[in-house]
Design a protein around this motif. Structure first.
Motif, PDB file in Angstrom:
ATOM      1  N   LEU A  44       0.826  -1.208   0.000  1.00 47.04           N
ATOM      2  CA  LEU A  44       0.000   0.000   0.000  1.00 47.04           C
ATOM      3  C   LEU A  44       0.864   1.264   0.000  1.00 47.04           C
ATOM      4  CD1 LEU A  44      -2.820  -1.049   2.485  1.00 47.04           C
ATOM      5  CD2 LEU A  44      -3.060  -0.682   0.018  1.00 47.04           C
ATOM      6  N   LEU A  45       1.951   1.248   0.753  1.00 49.88           N
ATOM      7  CA  LEU A  45       2.861   2.394   0.757  1.00 49.88           C
ATOM      8  C   LEU A  45       3.453   2.612  -0.633  1.00 49.88           C
ATOM      9  CD1 LEU A  45       4.653   1.778   4.161  1.00 49.88           C
ATOM     10  CD2 LEU A  45       3.366   3.847   3.557  1.00 49.88           C
ATOM     11  N   PHE A  46       3.833   1.531  -1.278  1.00 50.49           N
ATOM     12  CA  PHE A  46       4.382   1.655  -2.632  1.00 50.49           C
ATOM     13  C   PHE A  46       3.335   2.233  -3.582  1.00 50.49           C
ATOM     14  CE2 PHE A  46       4.821  -0.194  -6.909  1.00 50.49           C
ATOM     15  CZ  PHE A  46       5.997   0.442  -7.287  1.00 50.49           C
ATOM     16  N   GLN A  47       2.112   1.719  -3.516  1.00 47.32           N
ATOM     17  CA  GLN A  47       1.053   2.208  -4.396  1.00 47.32           C
ATOM     18  C   GLN A  47       0.746   3.683  -4.130  1.00 47.32           C
ATOM     19  OE1 GLN A  47      -0.159   0.693  -6.970  1.00 47.32           O
ATOM     20  NE2 GLN A  47       0.886  -1.260  -6.567  1.00 47.32           N
ATOM     21  N   ARG A  48       0.738   4.065  -2.860  1.00 50.30           N
ATOM     22  CA  ARG A  48       0.512   5.481  -2.550  1.00 50.30           C
ATOM     23  C   ARG A  48       1.678   6.328  -3.060  1.00 50.30           C
ATOM     24  NH1 ARG A  48      -0.321   7.602   3.560  1.00 50.30           N
ATOM     25  NH2 ARG A  48       1.926   7.175   3.606  1.00 50.30           N
ATOM     26  N   GLY A  49       2.900   5.808  -2.939  1.00 51.06           N
ATOM     27  CA  GLY A  49       4.059   6.519  -3.478  1.00 51.06           C
ATOM     28  C   GLY A  49       3.938   6.751  -4.972  1.00 51.06           C
ATOM     29  N   MET A  50       3.455   5.750  -5.688  1.00 48.98           N
ATOM     30  CA  MET A  50       3.260   5.904  -7.132  1.00 48.98           C
ATOM     31  C   MET A  50       2.245   7.011  -7.430  1.00 48.98           C
ATOM     32  SD  MET A  50       5.152   3.683  -8.862  1.00 48.98           S
ATOM     33  CE  MET A  50       4.316   3.249 -10.384  1.00 48.98           C
ATOM     34  N   LEU A  51       1.198   7.074  -6.616  1.00 50.98           N
ATOM     35  CA  LEU A  51       0.202   8.127  -6.793  1.00 50.98           C
ATOM     36  C   LEU A  51       0.790   9.498  -6.479  1.00 50.98           C
ATOM     37  CD1 LEU A  51      -2.924   6.362  -5.288  1.00 50.98           C
ATOM     38  CD2 LEU A  51      -2.718   7.188  -7.638  1.00 50.98           C
ATOM     39  N   TYR A  52       1.569   9.587  -5.396  1.00 52.20           N
ATOM     40  CA  TYR A  52       2.232  10.855  -5.087  1.00 52.20           C
ATOM     41  C   TYR A  52       3.117  11.288  -6.261  1.00 52.20           C
ATOM     42  CZ  TYR A  52       0.966  10.949  -0.087  1.00 52.20           C
ATOM     43  OH  TYR A  52       0.299  11.026   1.117  1.00 52.20           O
ATOM     44  N   ASP A  53       3.852  10.350  -6.839  1.00 54.49           N
ATOM     45  CA  ASP A  53       4.692  10.667  -7.994  1.00 54.49           C
ATOM     46  C   ASP A  53       3.860  11.213  -9.154  1.00 54.49           C
ATOM     47  OD1 ASP A  53       7.434  10.528  -7.730  1.00 54.49           O
ATOM     48  OD2 ASP A  53       7.551   8.368  -8.068  1.00 54.49           O
ATOM     49  N   SER A  54       2.704  10.625  -9.373  1.00 57.67           N
ATOM     50  CA  SER A  54       1.883  10.998 -10.525  1.00 57.67           C
ATOM     51  C   SER A  54       1.315  12.409 -10.407  1.00 57.67           C
ATOM     52  CB  SER A  54       0.738   9.997 -10.715  1.00 57.67           C
ATOM     53  OG  SER A  54      -0.269  10.158  -9.726  1.00 57.67           O
ATOM     54  N   VAL A  55       1.258  12.953  -9.172  1.00 58.50           N
ATOM     55  CA  VAL A  55       0.737  14.312  -8.988  1.00 58.50           C
ATOM     56  C   VAL A  55       1.847  15.293  -8.613  1.00 58.50           C
ATOM     57  CG1 VAL A  55      -1.575  13.500  -8.399  1.00 58.50           C
ATOM     58  CG2 VAL A  55       0.095  13.874  -6.563  1.00 58.50           C
ATOM     59  N   GLY A  56       3.097  14.846  -8.720  1.00 63.03           N
ATOM     60  CA  GLY A  56       4.219  15.758  -8.529  1.00 63.03           C
ATOM     61  C   GLY A  56       4.686  15.942  -7.102  1.00 63.03           C
ATOM     62  N   LEU A  57       4.240  15.083  -6.173  1.00 61.05           N
ATOM     63  CA  LEU A  57       4.655  15.196  -4.768  1.00 61.05           C
ATOM     64  C   LEU A  57       5.836  14.252  -4.529  1.00 61.05           C
ATOM     65  CD1 LEU A  57       1.108  15.348  -3.128  1.00 61.05           C
ATOM     66  CD2 LEU A  57       2.688  17.248  -3.552  1.00 61.05           C
ATOM     67  N   GLY A  97       8.690  14.369  -2.788  1.00 59.10           N
ATOM     68  CA  GLY A  97       9.194  14.101  -1.451  1.00 59.10           C
ATOM     69  C   GLY A  97       8.365  13.061  -0.719  1.00 59.10           C
ATOM     70  N   LEU A  98       7.037  13.181  -0.831  1.00 58.44           N
ATOM     71  CA  LEU A  98       6.157  12.206  -0.186  1.00 58.44           C
ATOM     72  C   LEU A  98       6.289  10.837  -0.841  1.00 58.44           C
ATOM     73  CD1 LEU A  98       2.959  14.410   0.319  1.00 58.44           C
ATOM     74  CD2 LEU A  98       4.606  13.682   2.055  1.00 58.44           C
ATOM     75  N   ALA A  99       6.449  10.829  -2.162  1.00 57.30           N
ATOM     76  CA  ALA A  99       6.629   9.560  -2.870  1.00 57.30           C
ATOM     77  C   ALA A  99       7.894   8.858  -2.405  1.00 57.30           C
ATOM     78  CB  ALA A  99       6.678   9.805  -4.375  1.00 57.30           C
ATOM     79  N   ARG A 100       8.970   9.606  -2.320  1.00 57.95           N
ATOM     80  CA  ARG A 100      10.256   9.029  -1.913  1.00 57.95           C
ATOM     81  C   ARG A 100      10.175   8.470  -0.483  1.00 57.95           C
ATOM     82  NH1 ARG A 100      12.796  13.008  -3.576  1.00 57.95           N
ATOM     83  NH2 ARG A 100      13.124  14.153  -1.635  1.00 57.95           N
ATOM     84  N   PHE A 101       9.470   9.184   0.383  1.00 52.06           N
ATOM     85  CA  PHE A 101       9.317   8.708   1.759  1.00 52.06           C
ATOM     86  C   PHE A 101       8.549   7.394   1.794  1.00 52.06           C
ATOM     87  CE2 PHE A 101       6.978   8.553   5.811  1.00 52.06           C
ATOM     88  CZ  PHE A 101       8.043   8.618   6.701  1.00 52.06           C
ATOM     89  N   ASP A 102       7.489   7.288   0.999  1.00 50.36           N
ATOM     90  CA  ASP A 102       6.706   6.049   0.977  1.00 50.36           C
ATOM     91  C   ASP A 102       7.518   4.883   0.430  1.00 50.36           C
ATOM     92  OD1 ASP A 102       4.461   7.015   2.169  1.00 50.36           O
ATOM     93  OD2 ASP A 102       3.193   6.982   0.383  1.00 50.36           O
ATOM     94  N   TYR A 103       8.312   5.123  -0.597  1.00 51.21           N
ATOM     95  CA  TYR A 103       9.150   4.046  -1.132  1.00 51.21           C
ATOM     96  C   TYR A 103      10.145   3.568  -0.074  1.00 51.21           C
ATOM     97  CZ  TYR A 103       7.441   5.704  -5.693  1.00 51.21           C
ATOM     98  OH  TYR A 103       6.655   6.079  -6.756  1.00 51.21           O
ATOM     99  N   SER A 104      10.721   4.507   0.662  1.00 49.76           N
ATOM    100  CA  SER A 104      11.673   4.141   1.711  1.00 49.76           C
ATOM    101  C   SER A 104      10.998   3.316   2.796  1.00 49.76           C
ATOM    102  CB  SER A 104      12.287   5.404   2.337  1.00 49.76           C
ATOM    103  OG  SER A 104      13.026   6.138   1.390  1.00 49.76           O
ATOM    104  N   GLN A 105       9.792   3.736   3.198  1.00 51.57           N
ATOM    105  CA  GLN A 105       9.049   3.000   4.213  1.00 51.57           C
ATOM    106  C   GLN A 105       8.682   1.608   3.719  1.00 51.57           C
ATOM    107  OE1 GLN A 105       9.758   5.043   6.927  1.00 51.57           O
ATOM    108  NE2 GLN A 105       7.705   4.540   7.617  1.00 51.57           N
ATOM    109  N   ALA A 106       8.285   1.506   2.461  1.00 51.27           N
ATOM    110  CA  ALA A 106       7.928   0.204   1.890  1.00 51.27           C
ATOM    111  C   ALA A 106       9.124  -0.743   1.906  1.00 51.27           C
ATOM    112  CB  ALA A 106       7.405   0.388   0.469  1.00 51.27           C
TER     113      ALA A 106
END
Length: 290
Positions: free
Chosen positions: A61-74, A76-85
């Protein structure tokens, strides 16, 4: 969508050819942030904070949310989610690949190499990790190592114009004449029905920039499709002029690519990196002249 004649800056930097306006270009209507993506992020937020989850489920779920953050230009949040995943599931190849792209954008190439190596250790058939590692090596000043990855990526689909372009971009760092010869040979495998083939023809000096723009608008059925194509075309036109030393024109093209807001495309991601490189080159040149 507007047609405009773009002359760049009022004065050209040393190294730019004063050839006049960039021609009739299309100005993208910036891609709006998807309401669907925002709702999906909200749902993931709720699940991640409220639902009892196993570590593997939470990582996914963290990875999927990170992908969504990436798709809207966020980013920093995407990178944090990938690290947590990855903390929860260290063998998640997709997360290693995604965070590696962020390391390229930050010019943290050692971390990028390690991320893509990890991806390929986990899944040797992860094609885009091969491409991304090659791009990381290229931007990291190791074109001699990058060429093997880009060649391997190209050979997996010789009918893909983008694979042809990246292979050429790296090859020319080592031998421009040989790279052009290979580009002409690879062009024979491309379909004239694919609009991106016209970018390859432009690199071969068979068509001009206006022909590339004309081809990309052919059969377009939506604003999003147009933005996607503009993002790609302007990046590769920018690369062409950057490699020729036409820094102002290249900078304008990279800014046009960024203006599309197609955040998830590698062309959008690396347009920002290319602009940073152009600024660094200018600083070096200014210091040398002082």
């Amino acid at each position: 969508m507007l047609s405009l004649s773009m002359g760049g800056c009022s004065s050209l930097e040393q190294g730019d050819s004063a050839t006049g306006p960039m021609g009739n270009l299309l100005l993208a209507e910036p891609e709006p942030i998807s309401a669907r993506s925002q709702m999906a992020i909200a749902r993931y937020n709720h699940i991640l904070t409220q639902a009892p989850l196993k570590e593997e489920e939470r990582a996914e779920l963290l990875f999927q949310r990170g992908m969504l953050y990436d798709s809207v230009g966020l980013a920093g949040l995407a990178r944090f989610d990938y690290s947590q995943a990855l903390q929860l599931k260290p063998d998640m190849a997709e997360a290693h690949n995604s965070i590696g792209i962020h390391y390229i954008q930050q010019m943290d190439f050692i971390q990028a190499y390690e991320s893509f190596d990890s991806t390929l250790d986990i899944n040797p058939d992860y094609d885009f990790a091969i491409l991304n590692r090659g791009i990381a090596l290229y931007y990291g000043g190791r074109a001699n190592l990058a060429i093997d990855d880009l060649k391997a990526f190209y050979e997996k689909d010789v009918t893909d114009p983008y694979r042809v372009l990246w292979s050429f971009i790296v090859e020319q760092e080592l031998d421009k004449t040989s790279a052009l010869t290979n580009l002409a040979k690879h062009r024979q495998m491309l379909s004239d029905n694919n609009w991106a083939t016209s970018i390859v023809d432009f690199y071969l000096n068979r068509v001009d920039e206006s022909a590339v723009i004309a081809d990309l608008v052919d059969d377009v059925t939506s604003q999003k499709q147009l933005n996607d194509r503009l993002c790609e075309a302007y990046f590769y036109l920018g690369k062409y002029h950057s490699d020729l030393g036409n820094r102002v024109k290249a900078s304008n093209y990279f800014k046009l690519s960024l203006s599309t807001n197609v955040y998830e495309y590698v062309e959008h991601r690396y347009s920002r990196l290319e602009l940073d490189r152009l600024r660094e080159q200018r600083k070096v040149n200014d210091s040398a002249q002082q």
